[in-house]
Design an enzyme around this catalytic site. Sequence first.
Site, PDB file in Angstrom:
ATOM      1  CD1 TRP A 121      12.605  39.209 -57.745  1.00  0.00           C
ATOM      2  CD2 TRP A 121      11.009  37.946 -56.852  1.00  0.00           C
ATOM      3  NE1 TRP A 121      11.612  39.082 -58.677  1.00  0.00           N
ATOM      4  CE2 TRP A 121      10.622  38.307 -58.151  1.00  0.00           C
ATOM      5  CE3 TRP A 121      10.148  37.157 -56.086  1.00  0.00           C
ATOM      6  CZ2 TRP A 121       9.420  37.899 -58.707  1.00  0.00           C
ATOM      7  CZ3 TRP A 121       8.948  36.745 -56.643  1.00  0.00           C
ATOM      8  CH2 TRP A 121       8.604  37.118 -57.942  1.00  0.00           C
ATOM      9  CG  LEU A 263       1.498  49.724 -62.637  1.00  0.00           C
ATOM     10  CD1 LEU A 263       0.687  49.743 -63.927  1.00  0.00           C
ATOM     11  CD2 LEU A 263       0.633  50.164 -61.466  1.00  0.00           C
ATOM     12  CB  VAL A 529      -3.456  26.464 -69.987  1.00  0.00           C
ATOM     13  CG1 VAL A 529      -3.719  24.979 -69.939  1.00  0.00           C
ATOM     14  CG2 VAL A 529      -4.379  27.208 -69.021  1.00  0.00           C
TER      15      VAL A 529
END
Length: 529
Positions: A121, A263, A529
Site C-alpha cells: 500500500w 495474486l 453495487v
Amino acid sequence: MSEQEGNQSEHQSEHVGESEGKLPNETPTTSQSTNASTGTAGKGEKKSSDGDPAAANPATKLTPSMAESLLELNPALRSELAGMDKEKATEALRQMNISDLLTGLSVNPKNQKDMASFKFWQTQPVIRFDDRESESPDGPIKIVELDQVSREPIPLVDGFEWVTLDIDDEADVKEFYELLANHYVEDGSAMFRFNYSPAFLNWALKAPGWKREWHVGVRASKSGKLVASICGVPAEIAVRGKSLKVTEINFLCVHKKLRSKRLTPVLIKEITRRCYLNGIYQAIYTVGIMLPTPVSACRYYHRALDWLKLHEVGFSPLPIGSTKSRQVTRNHLPGHTSTPGLRPMQSKDIDAVQDLLNRYLKRFDLSQIFSRKEVDHLLLHKEKPGAEQIVWSYVAEEPGTHRITDFAAFYSLESSVLQNSKHKNVKAAYLYYYATETAFAEKEKGLKERLLMLINDVLILAKKERFDVMNALTLHDNPLFLEQLKFGAGDGQLHYYLFNYRTAPIAGGVNDKNLPDERKRGGVGVILV
C-alpha cells in the site's frame, strides 16, 4: 486501482498478496441486531459539549494503553506507526482524526484482519493514515505519465495466465458465477453467501461505456480453470463539486486454495494498468475492513420484511422479552402505499428522473453524476419474457402537471443460506437511489416527512415483491428515516476509498457512537453495487 479483498460479515488478510482475495461492495444479509428494538442506543450517555475540544475529538484523551488497543484492532494503522515508541505513537494518534477513525472501524472486531504487506500500500497512490489532517488541496496524489505505462500485462506467477472475461459468453458467465459463488464473500459465521446471478452480473458490469478489457480474469494454465477475477466499470463522480472520471472496482476474488500465491496485488496492479491506458487515473471502491485510508464509512442497517423467515435462517434473533408473534406484528407493513401518484418508472420518465436525481445528488460531497444512458441501464427495468428483474424503480407523478416529483429504487441481490434445512435463500432488496423535490424547499422543510412516506412505500412495494429484507446504509438522507421505519443496526461497516485522489474525510451519516445522525448527512451520495 486498488480494489481490496475481505472476509467480513457485511463485506470484508493477512497480507494483500497473501490474503483472502475478496472485495465486495455489499454483504450477505447477516446481522445479529437486525430489528431488535431501536431508539434506545445511547440512553444514559452524556452528549459531548460542542465547546469542549476533548469531547469533540476523543483522540486528545488517548492514553498509551488505549493507543495500544487501538493499534491491535488496526493492523494497517499499526504498520504505519511501526518503529515508534509508545509515547510517540500515542502522540501521532492524537494528531489524527481518531473520532472519524473509530467510527470507521467495523463493529465486529473479528473483521479487522491485516490486509497487509503494507509495503504494497505504501507503493500505491492512496492517502496515508497520518495524512488525514493534511492541508494539501483536493486532487490527484500522483500524476500519471501515459508514455510510462506498460503496454504489457503485469507478470503472473508460473502456472497462471491472464484472460478477459466475456460477459456475453454463457460459458464465461457461468464460470465467473461459480467462482464468486464458491470463493467470494461469506458472512463471518459462514451462514450466508451472495448469489450473483448472470442477470445481476450483466446489469452491474455492462453499464454504459463498459470496457471488455476491464473484466479481468486469471486461469490456471494447465486446467484452464478460472481462479481469480477483478472488474471495473466507468463512472463519473463528483468530489466536493469537482467532477472526476473514475473506475468503480468490484468483484476482486481469488480461489480459496490460491490465497498464498500473492495474486491480489498483481490483480490490483493489472486493473490499474488497464485503466491508465484508457486515460482513467482515479478509482472508487468500497471495503468492509480498514485500509489506508477511507474517505468515509457508512453503517449497514436492515429492515425485516419477513421477520419469521429471517429468524428461522439465523439472521434476526428473538429479542429478550419478546415473542415471535410480537416481532411479526412489530414489522408489519400496510397493504397500500401512501405517496400520491406513485407508479413504476417508465421509459418516458428517463429525462425527468435524470434531472431530479442529479440535482438531488449535488447536495452530497461524494456523489455519482448520472448520464441519460446510465439512468436507462441502471434504473429502468425492461420487461422481457423470462428475464430476471434486478432493479425496481418508482416515480411520483404530480396530478394535472404530470411533473415527476419523487423517485425511488431498490435492487435485488439474493443470498444463499448455507446451513438451513427449511430455507435455501434470503431474497434481499438493497435501497438504491432516490430523490424528491421536497429536498429543495427552504431549510429542507418537509423533507423528513416526505422521505418517511416515500421509503415506507418502497418497503411496502418490496414486501409485495416477496423480498425478505431491505438493506440500507447511512448514506444519502437515510439517517432521517432508518430508525423510525424500524431498520435495525447491522454488524457491518462499509468504507469508501478513492484511489489516486486526496480529499478530506467525508461524513458517513453516523456520529461518534456509530449511530445514524441527521447532522452527519450531506456526505456520501454514491452507491456501488
